[in-house]
Each structure stands twice: as structure tokens, then as C-alpha cells.
Design a protein around this motif. Structure first.
Motif, short mmCIF file in Angstrom:
data_model
loop_
_atom_site.label_atom_id
_atom_site.label_comp_id
_atom_site.label_asym_id
_atom_site.label_seq_id
_atom_site.Cartn_x
_atom_site.Cartn_y
_atom_site.Cartn_z
N TYR A 1 52.04 -55.53 -40.62
CA TYR A 1 53.35 -54.99 -40.99
C TYR A 1 53.46 -54.68 -42.48
CZ TYR A 1 54.48 -56.35 -36.27
OH TYR A 1 54.47 -56.47 -34.89
N ILE A 2 52.34 -54.78 -43.19
CA ILE A 2 52.31 -54.38 -44.60
C ILE A 2 51.78 -52.94 -44.66
CG2 ILE A 2 51.45 -54.90 -46.91
CD1 ILE A 2 51.06 -57.81 -45.98
N LEU A 3 52.69 -52.00 -44.72
CA LEU A 3 52.32 -50.58 -44.67
C LEU A 3 51.44 -50.19 -45.84
CD1 LEU A 3 52.61 -47.73 -43.44
CD2 LEU A 3 54.71 -47.48 -44.82
N THR A 4 51.81 -50.66 -47.02
CA THR A 4 51.10 -50.30 -48.26
C THR A 4 51.54 -51.28 -49.34
OG1 THR A 4 50.70 -48.49 -49.84
CG2 THR A 4 52.91 -48.65 -48.95
N SER A 5 50.97 -51.16 -50.52
CA SER A 5 51.39 -51.96 -51.67
C SER A 5 51.41 -51.07 -52.91
CB SER A 5 50.44 -53.14 -51.92
OG SER A 5 50.43 -54.05 -50.85
N ALA A 6 52.42 -51.27 -53.74
CA ALA A 6 52.47 -50.61 -55.05
C ALA A 6 51.55 -51.39 -55.98
CB ALA A 6 53.89 -50.57 -55.57
N LEU A 7 50.44 -50.80 -56.34
CA LEU A 7 49.41 -51.51 -57.08
C LEU A 7 49.64 -51.46 -58.59
CD1 LEU A 7 46.31 -50.16 -55.13
CD2 LEU A 7 47.44 -52.38 -54.83
N LYS A 8 49.32 -52.56 -59.22
CA LYS A 8 49.43 -52.69 -60.67
C LYS A 8 48.20 -53.47 -61.10
CE LYS A 8 52.60 -55.02 -63.87
NZ LYS A 8 53.97 -55.57 -63.97
N ASP A 9 47.27 -52.81 -61.73
CA ASP A 9 45.96 -53.42 -61.95
C ASP A 9 45.96 -54.37 -63.14
OD1 ASP A 9 43.36 -54.08 -61.60
OD2 ASP A 9 42.54 -52.12 -62.07
N VAL A 10 46.68 -55.47 -62.97
CA VAL A 10 46.72 -56.50 -64.00
C VAL A 10 45.31 -57.04 -64.24
CG1 VAL A 10 47.65 -58.77 -64.61
CG2 VAL A 10 49.09 -57.10 -63.40
N GLY A 11 44.55 -57.19 -63.15
CA GLY A 11 43.18 -57.67 -63.28
C GLY A 11 42.34 -56.74 -64.14
N GLY A 12 42.52 -55.45 -63.96
CA GLY A 12 41.79 -54.49 -64.76
C GLY A 12 42.14 -54.57 -66.23
N ALA A 13 43.42 -54.84 -66.51
CA ALA A 13 43.85 -54.96 -67.91
C ALA A 13 43.27 -56.22 -68.54
CB ALA A 13 45.38 -54.99 -67.97
N VAL A 14 43.27 -57.32 -67.80
CA VAL A 14 42.66 -58.57 -68.30
C VAL A 14 41.18 -58.35 -68.58
CG1 VAL A 14 42.00 -60.91 -67.64
CG2 VAL A 14 44.33 -60.11 -67.22
N TYR A 15 40.51 -57.71 -67.64
CA TYR A 15 39.09 -57.43 -67.82
C TYR A 15 38.85 -56.51 -69.02
CZ TYR A 15 34.54 -55.28 -67.11
OH TYR A 15 33.28 -54.79 -67.31
N ALA A 16 39.68 -55.49 -69.16
CA ALA A 16 39.52 -54.53 -70.26
C ALA A 16 39.60 -55.23 -71.61
CB ALA A 16 40.58 -53.44 -70.17
N LEU A 17 40.55 -56.15 -71.74
CA LEU A 17 40.68 -56.86 -73.01
C LEU A 17 39.49 -57.79 -73.24
CD1 LEU A 17 42.31 -57.40 -75.51
CD2 LEU A 17 43.62 -59.12 -74.24
N ALA A 18 39.06 -58.48 -72.19
CA ALA A 18 37.88 -59.35 -72.32
C ALA A 18 36.64 -58.55 -72.71
CB ALA A 18 37.65 -60.10 -71.02
N LYS A 19 36.48 -57.40 -72.09
CA LYS A 19 35.32 -56.54 -72.38
C LYS A 19 35.36 -56.03 -73.82
CE LYS A 19 32.63 -52.61 -70.66
NZ LYS A 19 32.33 -52.05 -71.97
N SER A 20 36.56 -55.67 -74.28
CA SER A 20 36.67 -55.15 -75.64
C SER A 20 36.26 -56.21 -76.67
CB SER A 20 38.10 -54.66 -75.91
OG SER A 20 39.01 -55.74 -76.09
N VAL A 21 36.62 -57.45 -76.42
CA VAL A 21 36.23 -58.53 -77.33
C VAL A 21 34.72 -58.76 -77.23
CG1 VAL A 21 36.47 -60.99 -77.83
CG2 VAL A 21 38.50 -59.63 -77.30
N ASN A 22 34.21 -58.75 -76.02
CA ASN A 22 32.77 -58.93 -75.83
C ASN A 22 31.97 -57.83 -76.52
OD1 ASN A 22 30.54 -60.37 -74.19
ND2 ASN A 22 30.25 -58.22 -73.63
N ASP A 23 32.54 -56.61 -76.55
CA ASP A 23 31.88 -55.47 -77.19
C ASP A 23 32.13 -55.39 -78.69
OD1 ASP A 23 30.98 -54.75 -74.69
OD2 ASP A 23 32.43 -53.13 -74.41
#
Length: 347
Positions: A272-294
Motif C-alpha cells: 500500500y506504499i505507492l511511492t515515496s518522495a525521496l530526499k537523499d540525506v545519505g548522499g549528502a552525508v556521503y558527499a561531505l565525508a568524501k570531500s573531507v577524505n579528498d
């Protein structure tokens, strides 16, 4: 290790989404004011904590991705009931002092604490989700929630059979107003005959608006009694109650932040979950971690929208493709938002 400040673009992906973020300068990620500078990424959760199958769990997915890819040590810390800004400040400061870098506050409630702590630990990179905090060593990770919610509104208008749909907001605050505004606009632009019922669970987070499935369930049941047959919740952990009520009544629910069709804890209700409005919080967390690593730490306001796949709409449920005209309508709306032909409301 010296951190380099320059314009950079970081491509990231978590689950089915990819992100591109632009860094406009950064500061040293080495921290002479901490015990170590090599521990890795730490996140401090928002209300509801890990296990909400939504916002906080999305952040944890980004933490896990960074840990696996970079061999980071990580920490993820739960909030406490009734905590103050001083409690949040102490938590962030403790993580910075231990040498975690970056340190990320998940949720706008960390705003005041983040501003205070970032100033005390200038060589640590901080991140805050869903709020803008000024600081040379702070990356404000914000999202175009209204755009994903607009697409959710298109889906609701296409799926409803009663011409009544619902919106349940966790707490009556500007951030959740963005979800409601986009959703209502998407519904009305798609079918002006459809009525949107809206309800906020609480006025403050301390009252449990983001952490009370029972409150979400009660609100959803009330909307269903008024003939709503598609319910969209932007309510954190409370949204689980909305989904449960929708499934019991055999009407559609629309999830939020994570692809809730895929969440194990929600498996009994997934049909009964037709869809979800996605918000890539995980991607943002990863992006910040990667930027520091780089050695190129992000700072300033980083906006994740449809153009960079930072928000979107899930299509995991096979029934999504079976709703007449839904796929084409969503694709059309998405492109028109990206092209600037549709300006989505934020309030």
C-alpha cells in the motif's frame, strides 16, 4: 595534512540516487583542537533516532557507505528525550574533540548548537542537514523537499478515486511547510477537483510530532474517514503510523525521505506504499565525508534538488506503473521543474 580550498564538484550516489555538490571553499579538516584528526565521520541523529525507516536511517546509509568506501571509523549518536540546545552542543563538541571529521548534525534542531561548536573547533568540518548555519567550516546540507513533494502530489492526484487526498505533517514548522506546499501544488496542477486535507501532529518536536506512530495513525484514520484515499506523511517516525492506517484501510500511502517500500520494518504494509518522495540525506552525508577524505571539504550552502537527483520520487512498487497516466505525468512534471517551467511553492 593540509586541506585545500577550491571549487569542486563531487558526484555521489546512495541507493538509486546520485548527487552532485559544489564546494565553494573550505577550511582545514585537520583539527589541532581535537584528540585526533583521522577517526572519520560522525553523525548525531534528529528526533526519532535510528530506526525511523526515513530521515535518520537515510543519514545512516550515507555513514555506512563512507565507512565501507574509505575505511573510516564512525560514530552515530542518538538524541535524548527533552534535550536542550546545550545538550546538543555538548554532543557535537565531544565528537569533534574525539577527532571525528566531519561531524554532522542530522536535522534543523542542531542549528544553534552547530553555530556555537563550529566556532570553537575551526579545524573540524561540520555539516548540518536541513538548516543553514554560517561558518567557514560548516556545510549546510539543504534539499528542495518541495520539488519531490510536488511529484508526490502529481502521483496522489493520478491515483485517487475519491478526489480526496491527505497530508500529515509531523511538526508545524517551516521545513514541513515546504513538503505541504509542494504536495498541494502538485495535486492542484494535476487535477484541480482533488481536495487536500492537511493536519500537523504537534506544534513542537518536543511534543512527539516526529516520533509518535500512534499520533500519525490517529491523524490518518481521521482523514480516511473523510474519504481520503491517498495519504502523504512528512513526519519522521510518526509516518509509520500513517502507513499502517492506510494499509489497514486498503488505501494508498506515500512515504518520505527514504524509499519506504523497501524498508524491512514496513514490509507488512509495502503493498500500500505507492511511492515515496525521496530526499537523499545519505548522499549528502556521503558527499561531505568524501570531500573531507579528498582534502577538499565542502562548506557553505549545498543544495540538493531535482537537477542533481538530490530529491526525487521512487518507483519501486510495481503498482506505480499500473496507475493510468501516472508515469508520464511525473516525468513531465519533473522535467518542467528542472527546466524552470514550473516554480514550486515553498509555503
Amino acid at each position: 595534512m593540509r586541506r585545500i580550498s577550491k571549487l569542486t564538484r563531487v558526484a555521489v550516489g546512495v541507493a538509486s540516487l546520485g548527487l552532485v555538490a559544489t564546494a565553494c571553499g573550505g577550511t582545514s579538516g585537520d583539527s589541532g583542537d581535537s584528540d585526533s584528526n583521522d577517526k572519520g565521520v560522525a553523525i548525531a541523529y534528529d528526533v526519532g533516532g535510528k530506526g525511523d525507516q526515513s530521515f535518520n536511517d537515510a543519514a545512516y546509509a550515507g555513514l555506512t557507505k563512507a565507512k565501507d568506501e574509505f575505511g573510516y571509523k564512525t560514530a552515530d549518536i542518538e538524541p535524548t528525550e527533552g534535550e536542550t540546545d546545550a545538550d546538543k552542543e555538548q554532543r557535537l563538541a565531544s565528537l569533534a574533540k574525539q577527532g571525528y571529521n566531519p561531524v554532522i548534525g542530522v536535522g534543523f534542531a542542531y542549528g544553534p548548537a552547530m553555530k556555537a561548536v563550529a566556532a570553537k573547533y575551526p579545524k573540524t568540518t561540520f555539516g548540518i542537514v536541513d538548516s543553514v548555519v554560517e561558518g567557514k567550516n560548516v556545510a549546510s546540507l539543504v534539499f528542495a523537499e518541495e520539488q519531490a513533494s510536488y511529484l508526490a502530489g502529481v502521483a496522489a492526484a493520478k491515483a485517487t478515486k475519491t478526489d480526496v487526498v491527505g497530508f500529515v505533517g509531523g511538526v508545524d514548522v517551516p521545513l514541513i511547510h515546504k513538503f505541504e506546499a509542494g504536495y498541494k501544488q502538485g495535486v492542484q496542477d494535476t487535477n484541480s477537483k482533488v481536495k487536500v486535507l492537511s493536519q500537523y501532529l504537534t506544534q513542537t518536536a518536543e511534543e512527539g510530532g516526529f516520533s509518535s506512530p500512534d499520533k500519525g495513525k490517529a491523524a490518518a484514520e481521521g482523514q480516511i474517514e473523510k474519504k481520503a484515499d491517498v495519504l502523504y506523511a512528512a513526519a519522521g517516525l510518526s509516518g509509520q503510523g500513517v502507513i499502517e492506517a492506510a494499509a489497514k484501510a486498503k488505501v494508498w500511502a506515500i512515504g518520505v525521505d527514504s524509499d519506504q517500500y523497501k524498508q524491512a520494518a514496513l514490509a507488512p504494509y509495502k503493498n500500500y506504499i505507492l511511492t515515496s518522495a525521496l530526499k537523499d540525506v545519505g548522499g549528502a552525508v556521503y558527499a561531505l565525508a568524501k570531500s573531507v577524505n579528498d582534502d577538499k571539504p565542502l562548506s557553505g550552502t549545498q543544495t540538493f534538488d531535482l537537477k542533481v537527483n538530490g530529491v526525487g520520487l521512487s518507483e519501486s512498487n510495481p503498482e506505480f506503473a499500473k496507475v493510468a497516466g501516472l508515469q508520464d505525468a511525473v516525468n513531465k512534471a519533473k522535467q518542467e521543474i528542472i527546466d524552470g517551467k514550473i516554480k514550486v511553492n515553498t509555503e
